[in-house]
Enzyme design. Sequence first.
Site, PDB file in Angstrom:
ATOM      1  N   SER A  75     -18.010 -35.842 -55.731  1.00 32.34           N
ATOM      2  CA  SER A  75     -18.624 -34.618 -56.250  1.00 32.34           C
ATOM      3  C   SER A  75     -19.970 -34.423 -55.558  1.00 32.34           C
ATOM      4  CB  SER A  75     -18.821 -34.742 -57.752  1.00 32.34           C
ATOM      5  OG  SER A  75     -19.801 -35.720 -57.992  1.00 32.34           O
ATOM      6  N   LYS A  76     -20.589 -33.282 -55.849  1.00 31.29           N
ATOM      7  CA  LYS A  76     -21.916 -33.022 -55.272  1.00 31.29           C
ATOM      8  C   LYS A  76     -22.874 -34.128 -55.691  1.00 31.29           C
ATOM      9  CE  LYS A  76     -22.814 -28.842 -53.216  1.00 31.29           C
ATOM     10  NZ  LYS A  76     -21.914 -27.754 -53.637  1.00 31.29           N
ATOM     11  N   ARG A  77     -22.747 -34.516 -56.966  1.00 33.53           N
ATOM     12  CA  ARG A  77     -23.708 -35.478 -57.516  1.00 33.53           C
ATOM     13  C   ARG A  77     -23.421 -36.893 -56.984  1.00 33.53           C
ATOM     14  NH1 ARG A  77     -23.754 -38.150 -62.066  1.00 33.53           N
ATOM     15  NH2 ARG A  77     -21.749 -37.256 -62.624  1.00 33.53           N
ATOM     16  N   THR A  78     -22.154 -37.284 -57.083  1.00 29.22           N
ATOM     17  CA  THR A  78     -21.799 -38.626 -56.592  1.00 29.22           C
ATOM     18  C   THR A  78     -21.225 -38.480 -55.191  1.00 29.22           C
ATOM     19  OG1 THR A  78     -19.583 -38.452 -57.482  1.00 29.22           O
ATOM     20  CG2 THR A  78     -21.227 -39.480 -58.900  1.00 29.22           C
TER      21      THR A  78
END
Length: 495
Positions: A250-253
């Site tokens: 994901s963008k975050r991970t």
Amino acid sequence: MPSSVRTRFAPSPTGTLHVGNLRIAAFNHLFARGRGGAFVLRVEDTDRERNVPGALEAILEDLRWSGLEWDEGPDCGGPFGPYVQSERADRHRDRALALEKRGVAYRCFCSDDVIEAARTDVRESPACPGDCRSLPPREVASRIEAGDPSALRFAVPDGEVHFIDEIRGDISLHGRDIGDFVILRSDERSTYNFAVVVDDVDMTITHVIRGAGHLSNTPKQALLFDALEAPRPVFAHLPTVLGPDGTRFSKRTGAPGVHRLREEGYHPDAVINYLSLLGWSPGDDREVLSPDELARAMDLGRAGASNTVYDPEKLRWMSAQHIARMTLEQLAVAVSPHVDRERFSLGDDELRPILEALRTRLHTFSEINLHLPILFPSAEILAEAHAELATEGDEALEVLTGVRDALEALDAWSGDQADTSVRGVGRALGARGPALFHPVRLALCGARSGPDLGSVIVALGRERALTRLDAAITGIREGEGPDARGPGPLEGEEV
Ligand code: GLU
């Protein structure tokens, strides 16, 4: 033997390189290398709004670190520069205008607002919301004359569009599902898909190997190769790499950045080895392969189509395997920049024997800092060891004094000699096993177990080893109690 195989890696300078991008670069590089072909680097920077300052330099640095050197490019007086897509803007425009002349592209006068309103994909504009394809030529000419802004759209032929993906086989869809797409914007800038194809044609790219995320671009690009009367390259879309939890990064991970692996001291060959095994196998049971071995084995026929999962533990293991294959000299050069010099003031010449003792513990180069305390324990740990030795009394004292004198008398400071002389002292004193080795290890490193004793003695060096034995002997004689903090840091000791 040189061949005509030409692959390319075409990063956009919109951020840093992550493991997913590096994997694509690695496949292209290895595939070309294994066939005596050329690997081309092209920076796709035409989407000016998304370019990030400094990103290109960082990408080049990461590629060089990972050993994926490219074979050609503009002469910059040093290593080749990459080809830069934005510098080819005139060429893209000219080829688009030539398609208009031939009637395979047409003027679309729909305003940006109208197009914007119909947009579904950030990268491409949607099919003409008006009916510009059927405008009579006279009207087109007069609107251009009047200065009406217009984009150029590619007229997608009616009927089935086929292309072959080397991994997935024959793929077909209907032209109407592609829709006439813009190749030249009203400001005369090429769109992404058109620039890619013009460049691939001009750079005579024979194999386009990229991530499955680009599959949706391929029908358009295949049509453009045909329209430009150039042979289509072999297309191969590698399966998507999922995060360790089996879902998309994901963008975050986000996928780990290559710069992070570099900073953490992963062996670059291991990174390339690991990434190339995501969705491909050499066809036998080999797992640890050098770049040359990978290049020789690389074959798109053995690439799979199903998603694959990034496993950081496997990468760590792989890095340890590649580290184990290094010579001591190579390892010392690789580890040196990672040593925390504020904690451990070691010269490079001291590093080699230290690595001899500790190398089997390393998964990454920077892990040296985790293991150096084995040889360089804190003053507190040494003081506790002295206190422990003090409780063991005369036997330990005898062993340590005997070992100290035997080591001092050594003419060559080698692991074998050190080991033989420690055992000799043991035999003379009738001390065997733990009765011999525990005191020596406690005195030298503050622990009862550790790496091979001969290698520890060599790693410490004559002066340091003798100083530690002396300190332990003094500690026992003075009967350091459990509360004693010891003599403080010894001369030349790092804490
Ligand atoms: N520039 C594209 C990207 O960064 C790659 C284009 C291609 O490989 O065809 O995703």
